[in-house]
Design a protein around this motif. Structure first.
Motif, short mmCIF file in Angstrom:
data_model
loop_
_atom_site.label_atom_id
_atom_site.label_comp_id
_atom_site.label_asym_id
_atom_site.label_seq_id
_atom_site.Cartn_x
_atom_site.Cartn_y
_atom_site.Cartn_z
N ALA A 201 10.39 -10.00 -0.72
CA ALA A 201 10.60 -9.88 0.48
C ALA A 201 9.19 -10.35 1.44
CB ALA A 201 10.66 -8.12 0.72
N ALA A 202 8.15 -10.32 0.83
CA ALA A 202 6.85 -10.82 1.35
C ALA A 202 6.90 -12.31 1.70
CB ALA A 202 5.71 -10.45 0.51
N LEU A 203 7.26 -12.87 0.71
CA LEU A 203 7.58 -14.36 0.73
C LEU A 203 8.63 -14.81 1.71
CD1 LEU A 203 7.56 -15.35 -3.21
CD2 LEU A 203 5.69 -15.83 -1.27
N THR B 63 3.83 3.30 -26.17
CA THR B 63 3.27 2.37 -24.96
C THR B 63 3.83 2.42 -23.65
OG1 THR B 63 3.08 0.37 -26.70
CG2 THR B 63 2.89 -0.23 -24.42
N LEU B 64 2.80 2.73 -22.81
CA LEU B 64 3.16 2.86 -21.38
C LEU B 64 3.87 1.69 -20.96
CD1 LEU B 64 3.13 4.69 -18.65
CD2 LEU B 64 1.03 3.55 -18.23
N LEU B 65 5.32 1.90 -20.06
CA LEU B 65 6.03 1.08 -19.81
C LEU B 65 6.44 1.58 -18.25
CD1 LEU B 65 8.55 0.14 -22.59
CD2 LEU B 65 6.63 -1.32 -21.83
N ASN B 66 5.95 0.85 -17.38
CA ASN B 66 6.19 1.06 -16.02
C ASN B 66 7.05 0.26 -15.15
OD1 ASN B 66 5.92 2.82 -13.55
ND2 ASN B 66 3.86 2.37 -13.48
N ASN B 67 8.20 0.13 -15.90
CA ASN B 67 9.24 -1.02 -15.26
C ASN B 67 9.69 -0.52 -13.95
OD1 ASN B 67 9.22 -2.42 -17.85
ND2 ASN B 67 10.82 -1.14 -18.53
N PHE C 267 10.03 -2.98 -8.52
CA PHE C 267 9.59 -2.50 -7.10
C PHE C 267 8.80 -3.58 -6.53
CE2 PHE C 267 8.30 -0.05 -3.41
CZ PHE C 267 9.59 -0.02 -2.78
N ASN C 268 7.72 -3.89 -7.27
CA ASN C 268 6.54 -4.79 -6.75
C ASN C 268 7.14 -6.16 -6.63
OD1 ASN C 268 4.35 -2.85 -6.35
ND2 ASN C 268 3.83 -2.92 -8.74
N ILE C 269 7.97 -6.55 -7.63
CA ILE C 269 8.61 -7.94 -7.56
C ILE C 269 9.59 -7.91 -6.30
CG2 ILE C 269 10.44 -9.52 -8.81
CD1 ILE C 269 9.27 -8.39 -11.41
N ILE D 202 0.82 -1.36 -0.15
CA ILE D 202 -0.07 -0.02 0.19
C ILE D 202 0.83 1.25 -0.04
CG2 ILE D 202 -1.73 1.46 1.34
CD1 ILE D 202 -2.60 -1.55 2.33
N ALA D 203 1.85 1.30 0.93
CA ALA D 203 2.79 2.28 0.69
C ALA D 203 3.60 2.66 -0.43
CB ALA D 203 3.87 2.18 1.63
N ALA D 204 3.91 1.58 -1.13
CA ALA D 204 4.37 1.72 -2.44
C ALA D 204 3.61 2.14 -3.36
CB ALA D 204 5.09 0.26 -2.79
N ALA D 205 2.20 1.71 -3.44
CA ALA D 205 1.52 2.36 -4.29
C ALA D 205 0.99 3.95 -4.29
CB ALA D 205 0.07 1.52 -4.34
#
Length: 213
Positions: A184-186, A168-172, A177-179, A139-142
């Protein structure tokens, strides 16, 4: 799709031979937050390898005007925090003061402090919040990414022309960061079970453990 917006899209992103346009307004709703509305426009074309398409998705306001600048996610952040707090409290209530959740009853497990006593509601709530902490980081990252512009321009007509020319929008950055957060969550949830020493990370922080009973 309002006629004025559809005409603006046609002017900024004219169709080429063999292309078909698709316009739609999408609504997404989450518990505890306002509806979020998006314009999705794109073209599809027939090629030798099948059908291909190109899409542009942009938030819109209540009057169906495209919102190209940063879109703050305050309502989603509040909704996410409230939902996690509610779940954490529910789990804590059914685990504190000698009680057990249905899952723990079925497995014959119980949460207790390292000194053998039943933790109170405050301790168990802190334990559950720590258990759900990876979601809070997501949530903080979003929220952090919502503070920055998503598109290279805030001119909707210019963005349509760029899409027509192949943009094309590329949001790498956000994807990477989500990966990292996912890994980290795992680690937070599953690494203690791989190298089991009787406690998870959040158990150690709260001086608790799960025992057979």
């Amino acid at each position: 799709m309002p006629d004025q917006l559809a005409k603006r899209i046609d002017a900024g992103w004219p169709l080429r031979s063999g292309e078909v346009r698709i316009n739609q307004i999408c609504e997404v709703s989450q518990i505890g937050s306002e509806k979020q509305r998006y314009l999705q426009t794109g073209v599809s074309r027939q090629t030798d390898n099948g059908t291909s398409g190109q899409w542009l998705t942009i938030p819109v306001d209540a009057d169906d005007n495209p919102v190209i600048g940063p879109v703050f996610v305050n309502s989603s952040v509040i909704s996410g925090i409230v939902n996690i707090a509610f779940l954490a409290f529910a789990f804590a209530y059914f685990s504190a003061n000698g009680r057990r959740t249905i899952g723990k009853k079925l497995l014959g497990l119980r949460v207790q402090s390292v000194d053998g006593k039943s933790p109170g509601l405050g301790t168990d709530f802190r334990r559950e919040i720590l258990k759900f902490s990876p979601y809070l980081f997501f949530i903080a990252a979003a929220f952090a990414f919502s503070l920055f512009p998503v598109f290279p321009t805030e001119d909707f007509d210019a963005l349509l022309r760029m899409s027509r020319d192949g943009y094309t929008l590329l949001n790498n950055g956000a994807a990477t960061f989500n990966i990292i957060l996912g890994i980290a969550a795992l680690i937070w949830w599953f690494l203690p079970f791989i190298f089991w020493r009787g406690q998870t990370f959040y158990d150690r922080i709260c001086a608790c453990k799960v025992v057979k009973s």
